[in-house]
Write a protein that holds these residues in place. Structure first.
Motif, short mmCIF file in Angstrom:
data_model
loop_
_atom_site.label_atom_id
_atom_site.label_comp_id
_atom_site.label_asym_id
_atom_site.label_seq_id
_atom_site.Cartn_x
_atom_site.Cartn_y
_atom_site.Cartn_z
N CYS A 2 0.83 -1.19 0.00
CA CYS A 2 0.00 0.00 0.00
C CYS A 2 0.87 1.25 0.00
O CYS A 2 2.09 1.19 -0.09
N GLY A 3 0.20 2.38 0.12
CA GLY A 3 0.87 3.65 0.35
C GLY A 3 0.34 4.24 1.63
O GLY A 3 -0.87 4.22 1.89
N ILE A 4 1.24 4.75 2.48
CA ILE A 4 0.81 5.33 3.75
C ILE A 4 1.33 6.76 3.86
O ILE A 4 2.36 7.12 3.28
N ALA A 5 0.59 7.56 4.61
CA ALA A 5 0.99 8.95 4.85
C ALA A 5 0.32 9.42 6.13
O ALA A 5 -0.64 8.81 6.61
N GLY A 6 0.84 10.51 6.67
CA GLY A 6 0.23 11.03 7.87
C GLY A 6 0.93 12.27 8.40
O GLY A 6 1.97 12.69 7.89
N ALA A 7 0.31 12.85 9.42
CA ALA A 7 0.86 14.04 10.07
C ALA A 7 0.53 13.97 11.55
O ALA A 7 -0.53 13.47 11.95
N TYR A 8 1.46 14.49 12.35
CA TYR A 8 1.32 14.45 13.81
C TYR A 8 1.77 15.79 14.36
O TYR A 8 2.89 16.23 14.09
N HIS A 9 0.85 16.48 15.07
CA HIS A 9 1.15 17.80 15.62
C HIS A 9 1.68 18.73 14.53
O HIS A 9 2.65 19.46 14.72
N TRP A 10 1.01 18.69 13.38
CA TRP A 10 1.43 19.48 12.22
C TRP A 10 0.32 20.46 11.87
O TRP A 10 -0.85 20.05 11.77
N PRO A 11 0.62 21.73 11.67
CA PRO A 11 -0.42 22.69 11.29
C PRO A 11 -1.14 22.23 10.02
O PRO A 11 -0.49 21.83 9.04
N ARG A 27 0.05 3.52 -5.62
CA ARG A 27 0.47 2.42 -4.74
C ARG A 27 -0.72 1.62 -4.23
O ARG A 27 -0.54 0.49 -3.77
N GLY A 28 -1.90 2.20 -4.30
CA GLY A 28 -3.08 1.50 -3.78
C GLY A 28 -4.35 1.92 -4.49
O GLY A 28 -5.12 2.73 -3.97
N PRO A 29 -4.58 1.38 -5.69
CA PRO A 29 -5.77 1.78 -6.45
C PRO A 29 -7.06 1.11 -5.99
O PRO A 29 -8.13 1.43 -6.49
N ASP A 30 -6.97 0.16 -5.01
CA ASP A 30 -8.16 -0.61 -4.64
C ASP A 30 -8.98 0.03 -3.52
O ASP A 30 -10.07 -0.46 -3.21
N GLY A 31 -8.45 1.06 -2.89
CA GLY A 31 -9.22 1.67 -1.81
C GLY A 31 -8.43 2.77 -1.12
O GLY A 31 -7.21 2.86 -1.27
N ALA A 32 -9.14 3.61 -0.39
CA ALA A 32 -8.51 4.71 0.35
C ALA A 32 -9.18 4.84 1.71
O ALA A 32 -10.36 4.53 1.87
N GLY A 33 -8.41 5.31 2.70
CA GLY A 33 -8.97 5.48 4.04
C GLY A 33 -8.29 6.62 4.78
O GLY A 33 -7.16 7.00 4.45
N ARG A 34 -8.99 7.14 5.81
CA ARG A 34 -8.44 8.23 6.63
C ARG A 34 -8.78 7.98 8.09
O ARG A 34 -9.76 7.32 8.42
N VAL A 44 -3.47 13.82 15.33
CA VAL A 44 -2.80 12.89 14.44
C VAL A 44 -3.73 12.60 13.28
O VAL A 44 -4.96 12.54 13.45
N HIS A 45 -3.16 12.42 12.10
CA HIS A 45 -3.93 12.12 10.90
C HIS A 45 -3.21 11.02 10.12
O HIS A 45 -2.00 11.12 9.89
N PHE A 46 -3.94 9.97 9.76
CA PHE A 46 -3.40 8.88 8.95
C PHE A 46 -4.14 8.83 7.62
O PHE A 46 -5.37 8.98 7.58
N GLY A 47 -3.38 8.58 6.56
CA GLY A 47 -3.97 8.32 5.26
C GLY A 47 -3.48 6.97 4.74
O GLY A 47 -2.40 6.51 5.11
N HIS A 48 -4.28 6.36 3.87
CA HIS A 48 -3.91 5.04 3.36
C HIS A 48 -4.48 4.83 1.96
O HIS A 48 -5.62 5.19 1.67
N ARG A 49 -3.65 4.24 1.09
CA ARG A 49 -4.09 3.76 -0.22
C ARG A 49 -3.85 2.26 -0.25
O ARG A 49 -2.76 1.80 0.06
N ARG A 50 -4.88 1.52 -0.64
CA ARG A 50 -4.84 0.06 -0.50
C ARG A 50 -4.68 -0.68 -1.82
O ARG A 50 -5.40 -0.41 -2.78
N LEU A 51 -3.72 -1.60 -1.85
CA LEU A 51 -3.61 -2.61 -2.89
C LEU A 51 -3.98 -3.92 -2.23
O LEU A 51 -3.22 -4.47 -1.43
N SER A 52 -5.15 -4.43 -2.52
CA SER A 52 -5.70 -5.58 -1.79
C SER A 52 -5.01 -6.87 -2.22
O SER A 52 -5.11 -7.27 -3.38
N ILE A 53 -4.33 -7.52 -1.27
CA ILE A 53 -3.61 -8.76 -1.55
C ILE A 53 -4.09 -9.88 -0.62
O ILE A 53 -4.35 -10.99 -1.07
#
Length: 641
Positions: A2-11, A27-34, A44-53
Motif C-alpha cells: 500500500c501507500g501510507i501517509a500522515g501528520a502528527y502535531h502538524w499545522p 500504490r493503492g488503487p483498490d481503496g482509500a482510508g483516513r 494525528v492524521h493517517f492516510g492510506h491507499r490500499r492494494l488488496s492482496i
C-alpha cells in the motif's frame, strides 16, 4: 502492499495528509482510508491507499483501529499465520484474516518487542490513543520505504519522497552532498536524502513521537550483528547450512496471497530457482521475461537470456509471457525519474516497470523477484574481481605494466557492437592495485576521487570527501575476518537497500504491482552469513553455495550458465535514441548552468565514449536522470548551497 501517509502535531495536518495520500494513489488503487484523532494538544492524521492482496474484504481496510490503537501499514507479514495462532492462544479474537490485524494485535500485546518477531516487508505508523504517541517503523532490511520530516515537535511522513516534495517543496532544500553521492554510486544511499530536511527511516529501526514534542529512537535488528553471529556459527559448525531448505521455506511463505502470484523469470540462476520452487507449489504459475531488439542486444553484447527462461518454463510447466521491448526512452526517462523519487541511474528500473505494467494488464498484482541473492551470496563480478585483484597485486610490476598499456589502448566498442571483455578489463585495472575498501568502492561506483572533484563545483570538495568517508566508515563498521563476507555485508547494507530495493519498490508500485523478494528475508540472510566466503566464491565461480543448493531442483545448464544481466542496452540507447539529449544536457543543461556540474568534464566523458576508448554510457545515463530530477526539484524547492 500500500501507500501510507500522515501528520502528527502538524499545522493543517488533515488537509496535508489528504494531499499526501492522493500523491500515493498508484500504490493503492483498490481503496482509500483516513483516520483522525486528538493527540494531546494537537492531532494525528493517517492516510492510506490500499492494494488488496490478503483479506480482500472490508475487514482488511485501513487505517485499522482496534483497542485504542490505529495503524496505517504498507507491507506483508509472511509469518502472519504463526503469529495469529500464537495470539489466539493468548485469547486474542480476530475479526478478519488480514496480516494488518495480526500486526495491530501483536503491537497491543507486545509493543515494540513484537518487531523482532516479524518476518516480512513493512513500513507503518501506529498511534496509541491512550498515550497520544506515534511510532514509525521500517522492516529489518529496508525493503519498504518510509520518509519523514520533523518540524517544531511535529512530523509528516509518507511512503514516497515525491509526496513530501510536492506538498512541502517550497520549504525544502536540495542537499548537494546527496546529489554528489548519487553521482558516485548512481543512486542515493539510505543514509542520505536528496532533500536536507527529509529523513529516511533506517532499516530495522523505529522512532517514537510524543505529545510534548520529544522523540525517541530505537533499533530492533542489526545486520552487522547477524553477519558477525553468522561467522561465529560458521566456525563452530564448519559452514554447514541447508540453504535449499531455508530458501524453499522462504519462497513458500512469500506465496501467501488471496490473489494470483507470478514471477520475474530472466533465465538467470536466482529467478529460475525461485520460479521452479514456486511452480512446485503452484503448478502453472505465470512468469514474465523481457528481451530487447536484436540490434540493441548485439550492440551491448548481451547474453541470450530468453533461451534459458524458456528452458525453465518448459521444465516446470510455467506459463511464460515474453515481452520484447524497444522502449521510447525519451518519453520513459522523465517518467521514471519522477517515479523513482531520487536520482537513480540504473536502467533496470525501466525493465521492472515494463514487466509489471504487462503483468498488471493481465490481472497480476503480485510478483516474486530474485533480488538480493547476488549481494548475500557474492554473485556480482566485482566480488570475484576484488579477490582476483589480491592475486594480481602479487604479479611483478614489470609484467603488469605491459598488460595495462595494452588494455588501455583497446576500444570498448566499434561502430556496430560493444566489447564486454574489454570493458571488464578496463574496469578491473581501475581498482586492481588499490587498498581493500577503496578497491571495493571503485569496483562498483562511477568515479574515483579526482574524477568526482573535477566533475562538480570546486566549492563542493568537502562534500565529496564526506561522501567518500561515509563509504569507508560503513565498510569498516564490522569485525568480520572473512573478506568475501565483508563485501557481502557492505552490499547488503548499502547497495541492496539504496539501489536495488529502492528502484524495485518505486518502479513496480508505479504500475500498482507488489513485488516480493524471497532472498531478502531475515531467515535467508541469517543462513547466507553462516556460509563462509570460500564456499561463496570457488575458483572463478561466484554464488557457488547457492548454485549447489539450486541443484536440488534446477538442471546444471541453468545453474552453471553464464551470468545474465537484468539491465538494458544502454550503449545503443545513448549512441542513438538519446544522443541529441546528451548534447543538450552537457552543453546547456540546468546542472551545468547552475554551476553544480562542470561543462568541460561532461564534454570529456562524451568524447571518451564517442571515441570508443572508455565506456561512459552509464555515467551519461545517470547525468540525464540527475538532470531531469534537478529540473523538477529546482522548480519547487530551494536550490541549496
Amino acid at each position: 502492499m500500500c501507500g501510507i501517509a500522515g501528520a502528527y502535531h502538524w499545522p493543517d495536518g488533515g488537509p496535508l495528509t489528504d494531499r499526501l495520500t492522493k500523491c500515493l494513489a498508484h500504490r493503492g488503487p483498490d481503496g482509500a482510508g483516513r483516520y483522525d484523532h486528538r493527540a494531546g494538544e494537537g492531532e494525528v492524521h493517517f492516510g492510506h491507499r490500499r492494494l488488496s492482496i490478503v483479506d480482500l474484504s472490508e475487514t482488511g481496510a485501513q487505517p485499522m483501529v482496534a483497542e485504542g490503537l490505529a495503524l496505517t501499514y504498507n507491507g506483508e507479514l509472511y509469518n502472519a499465520p504463526e503469529l495469529r495462532a500464537e495470539l489466539e492462544g493468548k485469547g486474542v479474537r480476530f475479526r478478519g484474516t488480514s496480516d494488518t490485524e495480526v500486526l495491530l494485535r501483536a503491537w497491543r500485546e507486545w509493543g515494540v518487542d513484537c518487531l523482532p518477531r516479524l518476518r516480512g516487508m513493512f513500513a507503518f505508523g501506529v498511534f496509541d490513543e491512550r498515550t497520544g504517541e506515534l511510532v514509525l517503523v521500517r522492516d529489518q532490511l529496508g525493503i519498504k520505504p518510509l520518509f519523514f520530516v520533523q518540524r517544531n515537535g511535529g512530523v509528516a511522513f509518507s511512503s514516497e519522497l515525491k509526496a513530501l516534495a510536492t506538498e512541502l517543496g517550497g520549504t525544502l532544500e536540495v542537499d548537494k552532498a546527496a546529489l554528489i553521492a548519487s553521482l558516485l554510486y548512481y543512486w542515493v544511499p539510505d543514509s542520505r536524502c536528496a532533500y536536507r530536511e527529509v529523513e529516511k527511516l533506517q532499516p530495522g529501526t523505529w522512532v517514537r513521537f510524543r505529545t510534548d514534542g520529544t522523540s525517541e529512537r530505537g533499533a530492533y535488528w542489526s545486520l552487522r550483528q547477524v553477519a558477525e553471529e553468522g561467522e561465529a556459527y560458521s566456525r563452530e559448525h564448519r559452514g554447514e547450512v541447508d540453504l535449499h531448505e531455508v530458501i524453499a521455506d522462504s519462497t513458500s511463505k512469500h506465496l501467501l496471497s488471496d490473489v494470483p502470484v507470478a514471477t520475474f523469470l530472466s533465465g538467470g540462476l536466482d529467478s529460475s530457482y525461485l520460479t521452479a520452487l514456486a511452480a512446485r507449489q503452484q503448478p502453472g504459475i505465470s512468469a514474465y521475461t523481457i528481451g530487447f531488439r536484436a540490434e540493441d542486444a548485439k550492440f551491448e553484447a548481451m547474453p541470450d537470456d530468453l533461451k534459458y527462461a524458456r528452458i525453465v518454463a518448459e521444465k516446470f510447466g510455467v506459463d511464460l509471457h515474453e515481452i520484447e521491448i524497444a522502449p521510447q526512452v525519451l518519453d520513459l526517462l522523465p517518467r521514471m525519474t519522477y517515479h523513482l523519487d531520487e536520482p537513480i541511474g540504473d536502467p533496470a528500473a525501466i525493465n521492472s516497470f515494463l514487466i509489471c505494467t504487462a503483468a498488471r494488464e493481465a490481472g497480476v498484482k503480485v510478483m516474486l523477484s530474485g533480488m538480493g541473492a547476488d549481494e548475500m551470496f557474492a554473485g556480482y563480478r566485482k566480488h570475484y574481481a576484488n579477490q582476483l585483484a589480491l592475486r594480481y597485486q602479487r604479479v611483478p610490476g614489470l609484467v603488469r605494466k605491459p598488460i595495462e598499456t595494452v588494455v588501455d589502448r583497446l576500444p570498448v566498442a566499434s561502430a556496430s557492437r560493444g566489447y564486454r571483455t574489454v570493458r571488464f578489463a578496463k574496469r578491473f585495472l581501475s581498482f586492481a592495485e588499490l587498498p581493500e575498501e577503496t578497491a571495493f568502492r571503485r569496483s562498483y561506483t562511477m568515479y574515483d576521487r579526482g574524477e568526482l572533484l573535477g566533475l562538480v563545483n570546486p566549492d563542493l570538495a568537502a562534500d565529496v570527501d564526506d561522501v567518500l568517508t561515509e563509504h569507508a566508515d560503513t565498510y569498516h563498521d564490522q569485525h568480520l575476518s572473512d573478506y568475501v563476507n565483508r563485501m557481502c555485508l557492505a552490499d547488503t547494507r548499502m547497495f541492496l537497500p539504496g539501489l536495488n530495493l529502492t528502484y524495485t519498490d518505486r518502479s513496480t508500485m508505479a504500475a500498482s504491482t507488489e513485488v516480493r523478494t524471497p532472498f531478502v528475508d531475515v531467515e535467508v540472510v541469517k543462513a547466507a552469513f553462516r556460509v563462509p566466503g570460500n564456499r561463496k566464491i570457488v575458483g572463478r565461480q561466484g554464488k557457488a553455495a547457492l548454485k549447489e543448493a539450486a541443484l536440488a531442483i534446477l538442471p546444471k545448464e541453468i545453474v552453471y550458465r553464464p551470468k545474465g544481466l537484468f539491465s538494458a542496452p544502454l550503449r545503443a540507447w545513448m549512441s542513438r535514441d538519446l544522443a541529441p539529449l546528451v548534447r543538450e544536457v552537457v552543453n546547456e543543461g540546468v546542472l551545468v548552468e547552475s554551476g553544480f556540474l562542470q561543462r568541460e568534464a561532461l564534454q570529456k566523458l562524451v568524447a571518451e565514449d564517442a571515441a570508443g576508448q572508455q565506456d561512459r554510457a552509464k555515467h551519461l545515463w545517470h547525468v540525464l536522470t540527475l538532470e531531469y530530477w534537478y529540473r523538477a526539484a529546482s522548480s519547487t524547492v530551494i536550490s541549496g548551497s
